[in-house]
Design a protein around this motif. Structure first.
Motif, PDB file in Angstrom:
ATOM      1  N   THR A  28       0.830  -1.209   0.000  1.00 13.82           N
ATOM      2  CA  THR A  28       0.000   0.000   0.000  1.00 13.82           C
ATOM      3  C   THR A  28       0.860   1.253   0.000  1.00 13.82           C
ATOM      4  N   LEU A  32       0.923   4.186  -2.886  1.00 10.02           N
ATOM      5  CA  LEU A  32       0.580   5.573  -2.587  1.00 10.02           C
ATOM      6  C   LEU A  32       1.741   6.525  -2.840  1.00 10.02           C
ATOM      7  N   THR A  41      -5.276   6.120 -10.363  1.00 10.27           N
ATOM      8  CA  THR A  41      -6.283   5.623  -9.430  1.00 10.27           C
ATOM      9  C   THR A  41      -7.098   6.708  -8.739  1.00 10.27           C
ATOM     10  N   THR A  87      -7.540   0.428 -10.009  1.00 11.87           N
ATOM     11  CA  THR A  87      -6.676  -0.112  -8.954  1.00 11.87           C
ATOM     12  C   THR A  87      -6.488  -1.623  -9.073  1.00 11.87           C
ATOM     13  N   SER A 125      -3.962  -5.011  -0.191  1.00  8.96           N
ATOM     14  CA  SER A 125      -3.506  -3.658  -0.525  1.00  8.96           C
ATOM     15  C   SER A 125      -4.454  -2.986  -1.507  1.00  8.96           C
ATOM     16  N   THR A 129      -6.643   0.491  -0.827  1.00  8.12           N
ATOM     17  CA  THR A 129      -6.601   1.620  -1.758  1.00  8.12           C
ATOM     18  C   THR A 129      -7.990   1.954  -2.278  1.00  8.12           C
TER      19      THR A 129
END
Length: 262
Positions: A28, A32, A41, A87, A125, A129
């Protein structure tokens, strides 16, 4: 003085749940911190939602169950579906494809973390998200005057099956194609499904012969199912759930069968 053996090391792997959680947290954070992935995303779905809700570019049906016919009521469910696809499919396919190319997956596969647990961590993950995406898009949609209807459980079931379907397809692509081919193919599929998957342009705008084919795509099933529930206040969209379930079984099954770690 401490008793003998107090500091005796105990080599061995950590408990499996802790390993999965640690790997999921790492996945994750990496996602990010990746600017390109955030563009795909978060930024693109947000811009599409705001732009097409505020500007009369595409004519969309705006009838709602008790609503006042705002464009955002049509657009928001489709953008949520797009967020899931960006995603679970596009982002995961590209990231996993390059991890495979650089030997990361091979090394992780030789670690105490089982390969199935690595895939579980990647899926976790993706879910984390998606939660962040959905919260952000929902807040923006409410700010634009969105008036959702329907059963939250039906929405949750659609999102889970949609995630499973796109995740399986993304892992299948990443595990069978070269990284560069995955990058090109995943972005191309994203653009094609954005246009032809009922996200922004309603499927009834396409020729009748194409509608029956496009309606079987996972993005169409997810966006139509979310729209039926959130815009029209429908009950459980069994047909769309069935299509997503078939894609999930086929995608995850094929990924498990043909995924190459090297």
């Amino acid at each position: 003085m401490s008793a003998a053996g107090t500091y005796t090391p105990k080599p061995g792997a950590a408990p499996l749940p802790r390993m999965i959680a640690a790997q999921a947290a790492l996945e994750t954070k990496m996602l990010l911190r990746n600017g390109e992935q955030l563009l795909l995303t978060v930024v693109i779905p947000t811009l599409l939602l705001v732009l097409f809700s505020a500007v009369d570019i595409v004519t969309v049906p705006t009838e709602t169950a008790g609503g006042d016919g705002k464009a955002v009521d049509f657009l928001a469910p489709g953008i949520l579906a797009l967020a899931v696809m960006s995603t679970a499919f596009t982002g995961q396919a590209i990231a996993t494809g390059f991890e495979r190319r650089y030997g990361v997956l091979k090394r992780l596969g030789a670690s105490p973390l089982p390969r199935w647990a690595l895939m579980a961590a990647k899926t976790l993950s993706v879910l984390v998200t998606e939660v962040l995406q959905i919260v952000l898009l929902t807040v923006i949609a409410f700010g634009l005057g969105w008036s959702p209807q329907g059963n939250p459980f039906a929405v949750l079931l659609l999102l889970i099956l949609g995630t499973a379907a796109f995740s399986g397809l993304g892992l299948l692509m990443a595990g069978t194609l070269k990284a560069e081919a995955t990058l090109a193919a995943a972005n191309l599929v994203f653009l094609l499904l954005l246009v032809g998957g009922g996200v922004i342009v309603p499927l009834d705008k396409f020729p009748e012969a194409a509608q029956s084919v496009l309606g079987l795509l996972p993005i169409s099933a997810l966006s139509d199912g979310l729209r039926d529930v959130l815009q029209h206040g429908a009950g459980m969209p069994w047909a769309d759930l069935g299509i997503l379930a078939v894609w999930a079984v086929l995608g995850l099954g094929a990924a498990g069968r043909f995924f190459r770690w090297e």
